[in-house]
Design an enzyme around this catalytic site. Structure first.
Site, PDB file in Angstrom:
ATOM      1  N   HIS A  43      -6.668   2.370  -6.847  1.00  8.90           N
ATOM      2  CA  HIS A  43      -5.789   1.726  -5.875  1.00  8.90           C
ATOM      3  C   HIS A  43      -6.610   1.449  -4.612  1.00  8.90           C
ATOM      4  O   HIS A  43      -6.551   2.207  -3.644  1.00  8.90           O
ATOM      5  CB  HIS A  43      -4.605   2.644  -5.558  1.00  8.90           C
ATOM      6  CG  HIS A  43      -3.530   1.994  -4.747  1.00  8.90           C
ATOM      7  ND1 HIS A  43      -2.191   2.240  -4.947  1.00  8.90           N
ATOM      8  CD2 HIS A  43      -3.587   1.115  -3.723  1.00  8.90           C
ATOM      9  CE1 HIS A  43      -1.475   1.551  -4.082  1.00  8.90           C
ATOM     10  NE2 HIS A  43      -2.309   0.853  -3.314  1.00  8.90           N
ATOM     11  N   GLU A  70      -4.091  -0.963  -9.018  1.00 13.18           N
ATOM     12  CA  GLU A  70      -2.885  -0.972  -8.201  1.00 13.18           C
ATOM     13  C   GLU A  70      -3.211  -1.510  -6.816  1.00 13.18           C
ATOM     14  O   GLU A  70      -4.331  -1.351  -6.342  1.00 13.18           O
ATOM     15  CB  GLU A  70      -2.336   0.453  -8.027  1.00 13.18           C
ATOM     16  CG  GLU A  70      -1.938   1.164  -9.283  1.00 13.18           C
ATOM     17  CD  GLU A  70      -1.419   2.553  -8.988  1.00 13.18           C
ATOM     18  OE1 GLU A  70      -0.789   3.124  -9.888  1.00 13.18           O
ATOM     19  OE2 GLU A  70      -1.647   3.068  -7.874  1.00 13.18           O
ATOM     20  N   HIS A 191       3.660   8.990  -9.377  1.00 13.19           N
ATOM     21  CA  HIS A 191       3.678   9.536  -8.021  1.00 13.19           C
ATOM     22  C   HIS A 191       4.249  10.950  -8.040  1.00 13.19           C
ATOM     23  O   HIS A 191       5.436  11.155  -8.303  1.00 13.19           O
ATOM     24  CB  HIS A 191       4.469   8.688  -7.019  1.00 13.19           C
ATOM     25  CG  HIS A 191       4.022   8.919  -5.600  1.00 13.19           C
ATOM     26  ND1 HIS A 191       2.994   8.207  -5.020  1.00 13.19           N
ATOM     27  CD2 HIS A 191       4.416   9.819  -4.676  1.00 13.19           C
ATOM     28  CE1 HIS A 191       2.800   8.636  -3.789  1.00 13.19           C
ATOM     29  NE2 HIS A 191       3.635   9.630  -3.554  1.00 13.19           N
TER      30      HIS A 191
END
EC number: 2.6.99.2
Length: 241
Positions: A43, A70, A191
């Site tokens: 990410h 991401e 998450h």
């Protein structure tokens, strides 16, 4: 089978804290694959405080499992990075500038047209698209109208309430997953999933295709070692929690 994609951002954070190349991010990614990870997630953010843009190019040419990038598609540099590397999957996350970590999903109603355009852009290049959403039925339904292949359920709410009341913590995610399936959407999640709450999530969410886990997994590896940690996370996704 639910796949485990290991997010290696925290490895990059450790490397960047001292400069140089220790730990070697690329080698860690290859080791994750060797130890059983079925995907690698990164990410990158504009300040490159962990994953650097060059890391993405290096990883794309070296890893053998699915590569998931991401990030915030409202950043042109991110869009260009994804198009240049053509990963197996891009996960669209509505980060704000300077945000420490992702903390909410897209408003897929408000940003419907924009997400349609971005989804079409990436899919035209053969990249599977996943949109990061909260477990809100309306957001899941609107996500389906964007043309996305998958959604990724933001699981911080589940993780925060799991220890106190697992049944109620999982309830909105079951509803969101059921709606996603009815609309033909593939389902990812991520998450704050960890060795304590992952198996319960896996047991109760039908047709879960992939989980992306970074912070907890890398933290566990400090105590258990990377190979043993990945083995244990994989076990949670095989009904052996």
């Amino acid at each position: 089978m639910t796949k485990l994609s290991v997010n290696i951002n925290k490895v990059a954070t450790l490397r960047n804290s001292r400069g140089g190349n220790n730990p070697d991010l690329l080698q860690v990614a290859l080791d994750c694959e060797k130890f059983g990870a079925q995907g690698i997630t990164v990410h990158p953010r504009p300040d490159e405080r962990h994953i650097r843009y060059q890391d993405v190019f290096d990883l794309q040419t070296a890893i053998h499992t699915e590569f998931n990038i991401e990030g915030n598609c409202r950043e042109k540099k991110f869009v260009d990075l994804v198009l240049a590397n053509k990963p197996a999957q891009v996960t669209l996350v509505p980060d704000e500038l300077g945000q420490i970590t992702s903390n909410h999903g897209w408003d897929t109603i408000k940003h419907q047209v924009y997400l349609q355009d971005m989804t079409a852009l990436f899919k035209a290049e053969g990249i599977r698209v996943s949109i990061f959403v909260d477990p809100n039925p309306k957001m899941v339904e609107a996500a389906a109208q964007t043309g996305t292949d998958r959604i990724e359920l933001y699981t911080e709410g589940y993780a925060a309430h799991f220890h106190r009341d697992p049944a109620n913590a999982i309830k909105p995610y079951v509803e969101a997953a059921t709606i996603a399936k009815s609309l033909g959407l593939g389902l990812n999640a991520g998450h704050d999933l960890d060795l304590h709450n992952l198996h319960y999530f896996y047991q109760h969410i039908p047709d879960l295709l992939e989980v992306s886990i970074g912070h907890a997994l890398i933290s566990d590896a400090l105590y258990l070692g990377l190979e043993e940690t990945i083995k244990r996370y994989r076990a949670q996704l095989r009904g052996k929690g």
